[in-house]
Design an enzyme around this catalytic site. Structure first.
Site, PDB file in Angstrom:
ATOM      1  CB  THR A  70      -8.949  -1.549  -7.813  1.00 23.58           C
ATOM      2  OG1 THR A  70      -8.888  -0.389  -6.990  1.00 23.58           O
ATOM      3  CG2 THR A  70      -8.125  -2.625  -7.181  1.00 23.58           C
TER       4      THR A  70
ATOM      5  NE  ARG B 219      -4.183   1.727   0.669  1.00 25.25           N
ATOM      6  CZ  ARG B 219      -5.098   2.079  -0.216  1.00 25.25           C
ATOM      7  NH1 ARG B 219      -4.959   1.743  -1.487  1.00 25.25           N
ATOM      8  NH2 ARG B 219      -6.181   2.751   0.160  1.00 25.25           N
TER       9      ARG B 219
ATOM     10  N   GLY C   9     -13.285  -2.208  -7.429  1.00 18.22           N
ATOM     11  CA  GLY C   9     -14.566  -1.582  -7.127  1.00 18.22           C
ATOM     12  C   GLY C   9     -14.608  -0.644  -5.955  1.00 18.22           C
TER      13      GLY C   9
ATOM     14  CB  SER D 122     -12.306  -1.436  -0.158  1.00 21.48           C
ATOM     15  OG  SER D 122     -12.976  -0.470   0.610  1.00 21.48           O
TER      16      SER D 122
END
Length: 589
Positions: free
Chosen positions: A403, A119, A490, A469
């Site tokens: 994504t 990340r 999403g 997410s």
């Protein structure tokens, strides 16, 4: 086996045909029983449940690049590197090497999952109020997303290198050839990319995007046109030769700093920020569900929300229902609303905030939360108070729907389930060396405190990783063998997309392709969005009678990919809303 490419112009017809086929049986003959004992946590020299190699990705060129590596004897991680390099070229609206990722790696030797956190991080100069305007109110999203402040320090390249050092078979320099050649020779614009190039995304107005996608007459390329990217080909050649330092130091790093420090709303990224970035190897978060051990990434991923959603649904009779039963969709939506209320309030970077993971998954807490599901939908549920929770501000994060997800399995039984992103469509619209820079900083909440002065768990801070997410999931059977993997694109809807597919594939026993094609429904707070044209009128009417009116959902749709092992064979599927391909071949040992 090759499942052919399908144009995104066909997904509605495909999905309706699937649902019509399912209408003759409202439920499978039986649902898998709940697991009575946890699968082993550590297994030595585990025999794979399947000897098949497989790649599932959202673009055929990416799937083929990964399979080419596997055919050469490469590992799942080797192939994942090739897949990511190609996706950065052919699906730049979704992911790329200027972004970040979470990898869930199933190690066939140990029978355990391993998590690689790539990340992005906030630059050292980032501040909690960086997305507030001069009036103290949050910036508008179009202004924020294209700003220099929107880019976090990219993480995917160093994450892939760490995984390669631990699980690679082929040399790093041999894994970029297909993507480099394709960038140099060009690729044909697909319908999905072409569709995004006709939309009014603010990123497409950037000088970089305009220059990259422009034809000689000044118009943008479209479906069927060949697009070449010599700058990216040259960068991949350096990345292959130099390793991650090709991005984190030298001319590319300086170019990233220059582009992110440019107006409007210049950012603060420095060469020191890039040099200091490190991926994190994390312990997986695993829980029993049905006959499987389900493993997901821990915070700052929202894997804990995924596990809570499955636990909530396990306390309903959804497994005894099926896709034609409106009560099944009602239960799923109500459990989703409860999960999102908790996820939104409590999940953030665990280095900066205390995330009550154990409290959120405690059996008594889940049972209490499941008790909120009634006969009709009421007001949006509030967040609960699990053990270990710290009172925090209500979340206001606006996470867009970008994504990509892919899955790779090698001949030794090792599997990569990886979700990767540049965040919104085309990231910030700013490019360096042929790839887009992420806008991951806009995954932080723009308002660091609420009216009562309580801090938001997902507020910006230097070095902090924004909540994600992305939830690449792996299932392990009771013998410690790989049993399945799922993930999706999403934005905040990822959890709903993956949860729906888990219920379809496991509880309802559908082939994976049919489970992924089931209609999407995303219930978060008072907003209940879904694919209204994919649900039958009867289901929509029955849900409305339960107080649940579905409105059209968000624009990029899901990007689901999944595999499940059935009778020792891979049952794989790709999201018909995208342009994916499933490749499965006999393993070569």
């Amino acid at each position: 086996m090759i499942l052919p490419f399908r144009s995104p112009a066909r997904p509605l017809a495909l999905s309706l045909m699937m649902l019509a086929a399912l209408a003759s049986c409202s439920r499978p003959a039986s649902a898998p029983p709940a697991a009575s004992a946890a699968p082993p946590q550590s297994v030595t020299a585990t025999r794979p449940a399947t000897a098949e190699m497989f790649v599932v990705a959202s673009n055929p060129l990416a799937s083929e690049a990964g399979m080419a590596v596997l055919r050469r004897g490469g590992s799942a991680v080797d192939a994942a590197i090739a897949v990511q390099a190609m996706l950065s070229l052919v699906e730049p609206q979704s992911s790329g090497i200027g972004g970040g990722a979470f990898m869930n790696y199933f190690n066939a030797r140990t029978g355990k999952a391993e998590i690689y956190d790539g990340r992005e991080t906030a630059p050292a100069g980032a501040t909690a109020d960086m997305f507030l305007g001069d009036n103290g109110k949050p910036l508008g999203y179009p202004a924020a997303v294209t700003s220099g402040r929107a880019t976090g320090v990219p993480g995917v390249v160093r994450m892939l290198k760490l995984a390669h050092e631990e699980h690679g078979t082929l040399q790093w320099r041999t894994l970029f050839g297909d993507a480099e050649r394709t960038a140099r020779d060009g690729f044909i614009i697909t319908p999905r990319l072409g569709r995004f190039l006709t939309r009014s995304f603010p990123q497409l107005s950037s000088p970089d995007a305009q220059a990259y996608f422009a034809k000689g007459d000044g118009t943008l390329v479209g479906v069927g046109d060949r697009l070449k990217n010599p700058a990216y080909a040259a960068f991949l050649k350096r990345l292959a030769a130099q390793g991650p330092e090709a991005l984190y130091a030298g001319p590319t790093a300086q170019a990233i700093v220059t582009r992110t420090n440019a107006a409007p709303l210049a950012g603060t990224m420095t060469l020191a920020d890039l040099a200091a970035y490190r991926p994190i190897k994390r312990e997986p978060l695993c829980r029993d569900w049905r006959v499987y051990l389900v493993c997901v990434p821990p915070p700052p991923s929202s894997g804990v929300g995924m596990l809570q959603l499955l636990a909530l649904l396990e306390r309903t009779d959804i497994a005894a229902r099926g896709p034609q039963d409106p009560q099944a969709w009602f239960l799923f939506a109500e459990a989703s609303r409860i999960m999102y209320a908790d996820r939104d309030r409590y999940v953030g970077d665990p280095k900066f905030v205390a995330v009550p993971v154990e409290g959120l998954l405690a059996a008594d807490y889940v049972a209490t939360r499941a008790g909120l599901i009634g006969a009709v939908a009421g007001p949006a549920p509030a967040a609960g108070t699990p053990a270990g929770a710290v009172l925090a501000a209500a979340d206001t994060t606006a996470e867009p729907a970008g994504t990509s997800h892919f899955i790779v399995g090698d001949a030794k039984g090792n599997v990569v389930s990886m979700t990767t992103t540049v965040e919104s469509i085309f990231g910030t619209g700013r490019m360096v060396d042929g790839f887009f820079l992420n806008n991951q900083m806009t995954d932080f909440t723009f308002s660091p405190r609420d009216a009562q002065g309580r801090a938001a768990v997902n507020a910006v801070a230097p070095g902090k990783r924004p909540r994600s997410s992305m939830t690449p999931l792996v299932m392990i059977d009771r013998q410690g063998r790989f049993a399945g993997a799922l993930g999706s694109a999403g934005g905040n809807a990822i959890l709903a997309y993956v949860g729906k597919s888990m219920i379809g594939a496991v509880d309802w026993g559908l082939p994976m392709q049919q489970a992924l094609a089931l209609p999407n429904i995303v219930a978060r707070g008072d907003n209940i969005g879904g694919e209204v044209t994919r649900f039958s009128p009867e289901i929509l009417e029955a849900l409305a009678a339960r107080g649940m009116k579905i409105v059209p959902g968000q624009g990029e749709d899901s990007g689901l990919h999944g595999v499940i092992v059935r009778n020792g064979r891979i049952d794989g599927g790709y999201d018909p809303r995208r342009e994916g391909r499933v490749l499965v071949e006999a393993g070569r040992r």
